[in-house]
Design a protein around this motif. Structure first.
Motif, PDB file in Angstrom:
ATOM      1  N   THR A  12      27.754  44.124  25.760  1.00  0.00           N
ATOM      2  CA  THR A  12      26.827  43.034  26.061  1.00  0.00           C
ATOM      3  C   THR A  12      27.059  41.847  25.123  1.00  0.00           C
ATOM      4  N   GLY A  13      26.792  40.653  25.649  1.00  0.00           N
ATOM      5  CA  GLY A  13      26.983  39.440  24.867  1.00  0.00           C
ATOM      6  C   GLY A  13      27.751  38.404  25.662  1.00  0.00           C
ATOM      7  N   THR A  14      28.113  37.306  24.998  1.00  0.00           N
ATOM      8  CA  THR A  14      28.891  36.236  25.628  1.00  0.00           C
ATOM      9  C   THR A  14      30.324  36.317  25.127  1.00  0.00           C
ATOM     10  N   HIS A  15      31.283  36.278  26.086  1.00  0.00           N
ATOM     11  CA  HIS A  15      32.690  36.463  25.726  1.00  0.00           C
ATOM     12  C   HIS A  15      33.563  35.443  26.456  1.00  0.00           C
ATOM     13  N   THR A  16      34.690  35.084  25.802  1.00  0.00           N
ATOM     14  CA  THR A  16      35.719  34.259  26.439  1.00  0.00           C
ATOM     15  C   THR A  16      36.872  35.175  26.808  1.00  0.00           C
ATOM     16  N   VAL A  17      37.248  35.148  28.078  1.00  0.00           N
ATOM     17  CA  VAL A  17      38.236  36.099  28.589  1.00  0.00           C
ATOM     18  C   VAL A  17      39.409  35.337  29.187  1.00  0.00           C
ATOM     19  N   LYS A  18      40.634  35.758  28.806  1.00  0.00           N
ATOM     20  CA  LYS A  18      41.833  35.152  29.364  1.00  0.00           C
ATOM     21  C   LYS A  18      42.163  35.818  30.697  1.00  0.00           C
ATOM     22  N   LEU A  19      42.471  34.989  31.702  1.00  0.00           N
ATOM     23  CA  LEU A  19      42.778  35.505  33.035  1.00  0.00           C
ATOM     24  C   LEU A  19      44.244  35.896  33.121  1.00  0.00           C
ATOM     25  N   LYS A  20      44.512  36.935  33.893  1.00  0.00           N
ATOM     26  CA  LYS A  20      45.878  37.424  34.079  1.00  0.00           C
ATOM     27  C   LYS A  20      46.166  37.556  35.559  1.00  0.00           C
ATOM     28  N   GLN A  21      47.493  37.564  35.864  1.00  0.00           N
ATOM     29  CA  GLN A  21      47.906  37.723  37.256  1.00  0.00           C
ATOM     30  C   GLN A  21      48.721  38.998  37.397  1.00  0.00           C
ATOM     31  N   THR A  22      48.715  39.527  38.599  1.00  0.00           N
ATOM     32  CA  THR A  22      49.555  40.672  38.909  1.00  0.00           C
ATOM     33  C   THR A  22      50.006  40.576  40.357  1.00  0.00           C
ATOM     34  N   GLY A  23      51.272  40.972  40.581  1.00  0.00           N
ATOM     35  CA  GLY A  23      51.804  40.966  41.952  1.00  0.00           C
ATOM     36  C   GLY A  23      52.653  39.768  42.292  1.00  0.00           C
ATOM     37  N   ILE A  24      52.911  38.835  41.331  1.00  0.00           N
ATOM     38  CA  ILE A  24      53.725  37.640  41.601  1.00  0.00           C
ATOM     39  C   ILE A  24      55.154  37.879  41.076  1.00  0.00           C
ATOM     40  N   ASN A  25      56.139  37.510  41.902  1.00  0.00           N
ATOM     41  CA  ASN A  25      57.552  37.662  41.522  1.00  0.00           C
ATOM     42  C   ASN A  25      57.837  36.978  40.188  1.00  0.00           C
ATOM     43  N   LYS A  26      58.665  37.662  39.362  1.00  0.00           N
ATOM     44  CA  LYS A  26      58.951  37.153  38.023  1.00  0.00           C
ATOM     45  C   LYS A  26      59.688  35.818  38.043  1.00  0.00           C
ATOM     46  N   GLU A  27      60.342  35.514  39.148  1.00  0.00           N
ATOM     47  CA  GLU A  27      61.079  34.255  39.232  1.00  0.00           C
ATOM     48  C   GLU A  27      60.153  33.069  39.489  1.00  0.00           C
ATOM     49  N   ILE A  28      58.899  33.344  39.771  1.00  0.00           N
ATOM     50  CA  ILE A  28      57.921  32.278  40.032  1.00  0.00           C
ATOM     51  C   ILE A  28      57.129  32.002  38.768  1.00  0.00           C
ATOM     52  N   SER A  29      57.024  30.724  38.458  1.00  0.00           N
ATOM     53  CA  SER A  29      56.202  30.301  37.316  1.00  0.00           C
ATOM     54  C   SER A  29      54.759  30.168  37.777  1.00  0.00           C
ATOM     55  N   VAL A  30      53.799  30.724  36.986  1.00  0.00           N
ATOM     56  CA  VAL A  30      52.384  30.765  37.379  1.00  0.00           C
ATOM     57  C   VAL A  30      51.531  30.022  36.357  1.00  0.00           C
ATOM     58  N   LYS A  31      50.638  29.154  36.882  1.00  0.00           N
ATOM     59  CA  LYS A  31      49.681  28.470  36.028  1.00  0.00           C
ATOM     60  C   LYS A  31      48.296  28.640  36.642  1.00  0.00           C
ATOM     61  N   ILE A  32      47.364  29.261  35.870  1.00  0.00           N
ATOM     62  CA  ILE A  32      46.013  29.547  36.367  1.00  0.00           C
ATOM     63  C   ILE A  32      45.035  28.525  35.787  1.00  0.00           C
ATOM     64  N   GLU A  33      44.204  27.965  36.667  1.00  0.00           N
ATOM     65  CA  GLU A  33      43.186  27.000  36.243  1.00  0.00           C
ATOM     66  C   GLU A  33      41.814  27.474  36.724  1.00  0.00           C
ATOM     67  N   PRO A  34      40.881  27.750  35.816  1.00  0.00           N
ATOM     68  CA  PRO A  34      41.020  27.705  34.348  1.00  0.00           C
ATOM     69  C   PRO A  34      41.788  28.923  33.834  1.00  0.00           C
ATOM     70  N   ALA A  35      42.400  28.767  32.678  1.00  0.00           N
ATOM     71  CA  ALA A  35      43.166  29.871  32.104  1.00  0.00           C
ATOM     72  C   ALA A  35      42.248  30.925  31.506  1.00  0.00           C
ATOM     73  N   THR A  36      41.056  30.505  31.072  1.00  0.00           N
ATOM     74  CA  THR A  36      40.075  31.430  30.503  1.00  0.00           C
ATOM     75  C   THR A  36      38.708  31.184  31.119  1.00  0.00           C
ATOM     76  N   ILE A  37      37.850  32.181  31.066  1.00  0.00           N
ATOM     77  CA  ILE A  37      36.481  32.045  31.568  1.00  0.00           C
ATOM     78  C   ILE A  37      35.512  32.528  30.493  1.00  0.00           C
ATOM     79  N   LYS A  38      34.296  31.981  30.536  1.00  0.00           N
ATOM     80  CA  LYS A  38      33.263  32.391  29.597  1.00  0.00           C
ATOM     81  C   LYS A  38      32.208  33.169  30.374  1.00  0.00           C
ATOM     82  N   VAL A  39      32.023  34.426  30.015  1.00  0.00           N
ATOM     83  CA  VAL A  39      31.111  35.285  30.759  1.00  0.00           C
ATOM     84  C   VAL A  39      30.010  35.793  29.847  1.00  0.00           C
ATOM     85  N   LYS A  40      28.873  36.121  30.483  1.00  0.00           N
ATOM     86  CA  LYS A  40      27.748  36.717  29.765  1.00  0.00           C
ATOM     87  C   LYS A  40      27.505  38.104  30.342  1.00  0.00           C
ATOM     88  N   ILE A  41      27.560  39.101  29.494  1.00  0.00           N
ATOM     89  CA  ILE A  41      27.378  40.485  29.920  1.00  0.00           C
ATOM     90  C   ILE A  41      26.010  40.966  29.442  1.00  0.00           C
TER      91      ILE A  41
END
Length: 370
Positions: free
Chosen positions: A106-135
């Motif tokens: 429990t509490g407020t946390h900043t979490v980095k987002l990750k991807q799975t299932g994308i070919n390694k030859e593809i460059s990936v940029k996630i927006e936002p890269a992190t999220i702030k959640v409250k548990i």
């Protein structure tokens, strides 16, 4: 010279060469096109491409124990790489963006987002890269459903009955602070303008606090079916029997088995009515009977149920007339008695006079004898 050249073999040779070239081109045109298409495809496959798509964000957490807020439902993903691979990824969306909260409490946390299932030859940029959640700790409570109806949309002089729901109680779960703040769960019904027909619709539920502010909680089920009867304004009124045209010399008692009558009309008019007067005409009644009386409606009242009632009329003779007759009879009897007594007195006096005369005569005779 020219004539010899024209008549010579060279024109035929040139024409034959031209035909040969045409024939060669016709035979090999498919191969040429295939080669060009292959070159184009190869060029396209080798070319790079960038594409941005929106995809759902997957949150990994123990949702039975915790309630998480603050994260977006979707995130932007920019894909850059070989055209064919990017096109395939965009068309199939066979990859996921994940926020892993499994190791957090429990509490407020900043979490980095990750991807799975994308070919390694593809460059990936996630927006936002992190999220702030409250548990927060998750709690669950049951709440009754309150129905709010926009009665302004009802037709004039119409009102609603009691709503009937597919279920009366729902389960509300979420963060402890949010669930504890829930004041009520509301089903808001907004009928069409000038509604006269009964309402039956599937309504989305909403949990609100004491100030009417919507709260971020989960409601199960999210919708309920609401059925509401729509009728003209009505009110049940007790019957008040009133007499008119009573015949002199008779007394009347009115009764009816119909205790209440339902009347329909304007809401303001009905609110002022506490009973319904029913006037019974007795001008032609001199003996006990049962009359069917039509109900007269006050101004602002359009209809009633029933429209008429049966009234029992009990009739008796007026007591004053009987008393007068009795007095007359008593007076006549007294007069008769007085006459009899007078006659008796007169007869007695006559008899006494006769006796006196006889006595005088006897005395006179006695004196003479002496």
């Amino acid at each position: 010279m020219m004539k010899k050249w024209v008549e010579g073999p060279w024109p035929y040779r040139i024409f034959a060469l031209f035909l040969a070239i045409l024939l060669f081109g016709y035979v090999n045109i498919d191969k040429i096109n295939t080669t060009r298409q292959t070159d184009n495809n190869t060029t396209q496959m080798l070319a790079t491409r960038s594409e941005t798509v929106k995809v759902p964000l997957q949150i990994n957490a123990d949702t039975d124990q915790y309630f998480i807020t603050g994260y977006p439902q979707k995130v932007k993903v920019k894909l850059s790489g070989p055209n064919a691979l990017v096109t395939s990824a965009v068309n199939t969306l066979n990859f996921r963006i994940i926020g892993d909260l499994t190791k957090l409490s429990t509490g407020t946390h900043t979490v980095k987002l990750k991807q799975t299932g994308i070919n390694k030859e593809i460059s990936v940029k996630i927006e936002p890269a992190t999220i702030k959640v409250k548990i927060e700790k998750k709690v669950t409570k049951n709440f009754p459903i309150q129905v709010n109806v926009n009665e302004e949309n009802l037709a004039t002089d119409y009102s609603i009955g009691n709503p009937k729901l597919s279920q009366d109680v729902v389960e509300v779960s979420g963060a402890k602070s949010a669930v504890n703040a829930v004041s009520q769960v509301i089903a808001t019904v907004d009928p069409a303008k000038d509604t006269k027909k009964d309402i039956s619709e599937e309504v989305l539920l909403q949990a609100v606090d004491s100030a009417g502010k919507a709260l971020n909680v989960l409601i199960s089920p999210q919708t309920v079916n609401v059925k509401i009867a729509v009728t003209m304004n009505k009110k049940a009124l007790p019957v008040s029997l009133e007499k008119t045209g009573a015949v002199s010399g008779y007394q009347y008692t009115l009764t009816t088995d119909t205790q209440n009558v339902t009347v329909y009309g304007k809401q303001q008019t009905l609110a002022k009515l506490s009973s319904l007067p029913v006037t019974v005409d007795l001008s032609d009644v001199t003996s006990s009977t049962t009359k069917t009386v039509k109900i007269s409606l006050p101004d602002g009242v359009y209809d009633s149920s029933p429209t008429s009632i049966k009234v029992k009329v009990a009739v008796t003779s007026d007591g004053n007339e009987a008393s007068s007759q009795s007095s007359t009879a008593t007076t006549s009897a007294s007069t008769s008695t007085a006459s009899s007594q007078s006659e008796s007195t007169s007869s007695s006096s006559t008899d006494q006079s006769s006796s006196s005369a006889d006595s005088s005569a006897s005395t006179s005779q006695s004196t003479t004898t002496e």
